[in-house]
Design an enzyme around this catalytic site. Structure first.
Site, short mmCIF file in Angstrom:
data_model
loop_
_atom_site.label_atom_id
_atom_site.label_comp_id
_atom_site.label_asym_id
_atom_site.label_seq_id
_atom_site.Cartn_x
_atom_site.Cartn_y
_atom_site.Cartn_z
CE LYS A 99 -0.70 -0.09 5.05
NZ LYS A 99 -1.72 -0.21 6.11
CE LYS A 174 16.22 -9.02 -27.25
NZ LYS A 174 14.83 -8.94 -27.74
CG ASP A 175 12.04 -15.19 -31.00
OD1 ASP A 175 12.52 -15.26 -32.14
OD2 ASP A 175 11.38 -16.10 -30.47
CG ASP A 176 11.00 -7.43 -31.53
OD1 ASP A 176 10.79 -7.04 -30.37
OD2 ASP A 176 11.05 -6.66 -32.51
CD GLU A 177 10.71 -6.12 -27.11
OE1 GLU A 177 10.49 -4.91 -27.18
OE2 GLU A 177 11.71 -6.67 -27.63
CG HIS A 265 12.64 -7.74 -23.18
ND1 HIS A 265 11.95 -6.55 -23.03
CD2 HIS A 265 13.36 -7.61 -24.33
CE1 HIS A 265 12.23 -5.75 -24.04
NE2 HIS A 265 13.09 -6.36 -24.83
N GLY A 338 19.89 1.10 -29.02
CA GLY A 338 20.66 2.07 -29.80
C GLY A 338 22.16 1.82 -29.81
N GLY A 360 20.56 -4.21 -32.35
CA GLY A 360 19.52 -4.49 -33.34
C GLY A 360 19.84 -3.77 -34.63
N GLY A 361 19.46 -2.48 -34.68
CA GLY A 361 19.75 -1.68 -35.86
C GLY A 361 21.23 -1.54 -36.14
#
Length: 414
Positions: A99, A174-177, A265, A338, A360-361
């Site tokens: 709480k 890895k897979d994309d989430e 992730h 990035g 990634g990119g």
């Protein structure tokens, strides 16, 4: 200490930190104290929360402006007896921040578990050393890349992407989430097809790559889905922990029929940790608690890229994942978002060799495709470990990457 110590950042408009701390300690345990009969006090004493530390912080004008009132800031520590809760994360989080999280002006900074309490958590099944043993890579950071643009694409597209990344020298793909169970690339088919590709690359090029597949579905179906993935040959399970809960991660990590590493992730975690004034700190959430609950890898925003954490926070996450603890194996830090080859010297300088460099990119956007992107990263890693500035390296793939994304780390020395 037999229970747990919670550390909070509090903001008090009554300007009495000691009183605020005592109110929290009582409110989350026995409710009241001073008006109780002496006999009842003696009976409840062992259940009472105890204020251990109160430290006033400097006034912060930005905080006052945001809250639209003048507050006194402070760090407080409260010990909660183990008698009060069962030894599981739902009970612990409800006790220490249930709480209280609704207050809107309190942030849970840390939880310090007693040794007795730590015994109830699995920690990583493989840890850093176990992952390195799977890959037989012991002397450098690991390189990971991500499937991109897979929604609406078929298995053939996945196989092509996977092959190019593996040939580029990537250690883990890895897979994309956001890739869930679907008709075009169902879980089992992704794994079986992916393993065929990776075995072919290994036989041809001698490079081993692991595939982290996204395990998804309704909560009560997750274990069955994870076991299906394992039976199909999954190397690693990617898991969106905070969409489900830390206790669900723990249940997967503790299951002997799921004998593969788990990659956590951070999707949805920002809803808990993004504010500086309330919620749960990123180091606690993405570092300590993920490690205790069984994550072998923890992805989190790097201090450098497109979704950046402050450097102090990112390093604190990594510290919790990798500090020595006799109860738990170490988890891999995976600073993400990035990342391009020019950041490699920063990453190794700040996080050391026991890190996964995740792109990634920065891999898929290379002029020579994912193969060129992977090779650029591997060259950047090797050069950095040799303390060689990236701009001095004679490599076409790395040179192309630095031309596109820049070389912000050209002065970095390890």
């Amino acid at each position: 200490m037999s229970g747990i110590i919670a550390t909070y950042l509090i903001h008090d408009d009554s300007h009495n930190l000691e009183k605020k701390a005592e109110q929290i300690a009582l409110g989350l345990t026995i409710g009241s104290w001073t008006h109780l009969p002496h006999l009842l006090q003696e009976q409840l004493k062992q259940h009472k929360g105890n204020v251990l530390h109160v430290e006033e912080l400097a006034e912060h004008e930005h905080t006052n402006s945001y809250l639209r009132k003048k507050v006194k800031r402070g760090i407080i520590k409260i010990e909660y007896p183990l008698l009060n809760f069962s030894p599981d994360l739902p009970a612990i989080l409800t006790t220490t921040f249930g709480k209280l999280s609704l207050d809107g002006e309190v942030k849970l900074i840390d939880l310090t578990f007693s040794d007795e309490l730590k015994k109830h958590f699995p920690g990583p099944k493989f840890g850093i050393d176990g992952i390195r043993n799977l890959l037989q890579v012991h002397d450098r950071p690991l390189l990971m890349s991500i499937f991109k643009g897979m929604i609406g694409r078929n298995i053939g597209y996945l196989k092509t992407q996977l092959r190019d990344q593996a040939i580029g020298g990537v250690d883990i793909v890895k897979d994309d989430e956001i890739l869930f169970e679907n008709a075009l690339t169902p879980l089992t088919k992704r794994i079986v097809s992916g393993k065929e590709v990776l075995q072919s690359v290994y036989e041809t090029y001698g490079h081993k790559t692991l595939y982290a597949v996204n395990v998804t579905g309704r909560t009560f179906d997750l274990k069955e889905n994870a076991k299906r993935a394992v039976q199909a040959g999954a190397d690693i399970l990617l898991f969106n922990v905070f969409a489900y809960g830390l206790d669900v991660l723990q249940s997967l990590a503790e299951d002997d029929e799921i004998p593969v590493p788990i990659m956590a992730h951070p999707a949805v975690s920002g809803a808990y940790s993004a504010s500086k004034l309330y919620g749960i700190s990123s180091p606690l959430l993405l570092g300590k608690l993920l490690r205790y609950a069984g994550a072998d890898f923890s992805l989190f925003p790097s201090p450098y890229g497109s979704v950046a954490l402050e450097k102090e926070e990112a390093l604190a996450i990594s510290k919790y994942l990798t500090e020595d603890d006799v109860f738990f194996k170490k988890s891999f830090s995976v600073p993400s978002a990035g990342i391009h080859p020019g950041f490699v010297p920063f990453i190794i300088r700040d996080f050391g060799k026991d890190v996964v460099i995740n792109a990634g990119g920065g891999i898929h956007g290379h002029p020579n495709g994912a193969q060129g992107g992977g090779k650029a990263f591997r060259t950047a890693i090797d050069a950095t470990l040799q303390n060689k500035p990236l701009h001095e390296v004679d490599d076409i793939n790395l040179h192309s990457a630095l031309q596109i994304w820049g070389n912000p780390s050209h002065e970095v020395k390890l």
